[in-house]
Design a protein around this motif. Structure first.
Motif, PDB file in Angstrom:
ATOM      1  N   ASP A  30     -14.140  43.685  -8.776  1.00 58.28           N
ATOM      2  CA  ASP A  30     -14.274  42.678  -9.823  1.00 58.28           C
ATOM      3  C   ASP A  30     -15.650  42.724 -10.464  1.00 58.28           C
ATOM      4  OD1 ASP A  30     -11.705  41.635  -9.398  1.00 58.28           O
ATOM      5  OD2 ASP A  30     -12.427  40.277  -7.852  1.00 58.28           O
ATOM      6  N   CYS A  31     -16.663  43.060  -9.646  1.00 58.41           N
ATOM      7  CA  CYS A  31     -18.031  42.946 -10.136  1.00 58.41           C
ATOM      8  C   CYS A  31     -18.949  43.907  -9.390  1.00 58.41           C
ATOM      9  CB  CYS A  31     -18.514  41.507  -9.932  1.00 58.41           C
ATOM     10  SG  CYS A  31     -20.084  41.138 -10.720  1.00 58.41           S
ATOM     11  N   THR A  62     -15.019  46.864 -14.897  1.00 55.36           N
ATOM     12  CA  THR A  62     -15.724  46.120 -13.861  1.00 55.36           C
ATOM     13  C   THR A  62     -16.922  45.399 -14.467  1.00 55.36           C
ATOM     14  OG1 THR A  62     -15.060  47.671 -12.144  1.00 55.36           O
ATOM     15  CG2 THR A  62     -16.981  46.320 -11.673  1.00 55.36           C
ATOM     16  N   CYS A  81     -18.372  36.698 -13.299  1.00 54.01           N
ATOM     17  CA  CYS A  81     -16.906  36.791 -13.212  1.00 54.01           C
ATOM     18  C   CYS A  81     -16.215  35.554 -13.768  1.00 54.01           C
ATOM     19  CB  CYS A  81     -16.478  37.066 -11.769  1.00 54.01           C
ATOM     20  SG  CYS A  81     -16.821  38.774 -11.311  1.00 54.01           S
ATOM     21  N   ARG A  86     -10.308  38.648 -17.575  1.00 55.14           N
ATOM     22  CA  ARG A  86      -9.554  39.399 -16.554  1.00 55.14           C
ATOM     23  C   ARG A  86      -8.570  40.312 -17.257  1.00 55.14           C
ATOM     24  NH1 ARG A  86     -11.771  39.167 -11.785  1.00 55.14           N
ATOM     25  NH2 ARG A  86     -10.375  38.072 -10.438  1.00 55.14           N
TER      26      ARG A  86
END
Length: 87
Positions: A30-31, A62, A81, A86
């Motif tokens: 995600d990060c 990402t 995030c 997304r």
């Protein structure tokens, strides 16, 4: 955040980009948090550039966050995030 954190160290400076590329290619993230120790020192500028370019190439979706010290890494991830769309 879903998932568990994964910590990676790049090892020698000349291997940083490849290490990040391999880590991001191995699983979805995600990060990516890049620490102040890499960003803040002028002598680490080539390493910082290698890491950013490797991340952009290996995992363009990402999110990238920046911390100021290890203790605020979670806050950096939450900040970025929460704002990142997304896919």
């Amino acid at each position: 955040m879903a998932g568990r954190p994964s910590i990676a160290s790049s090892g020698p400076d000349d291997q940083a980009g490849q290490a990040v590329r391999e880590k991001l290619a191995a699983a979805p993230y995600d990060c990516l948090v890049i620490g102040a120790g890499i960003r803040s020192w002028p002598r680490h500028l080539p390493v910082f550039e290698a890491i950013l370019n490797a991340a952009r190439e290996a995992a363009p979706a990402t999110a990238i966050a920046f911390n100021t010290r290890p203790q605020d890494s979670a806050a950096a991830v939450e900040r970025v995030c929460r704002e990142a769309p997304r896919s």
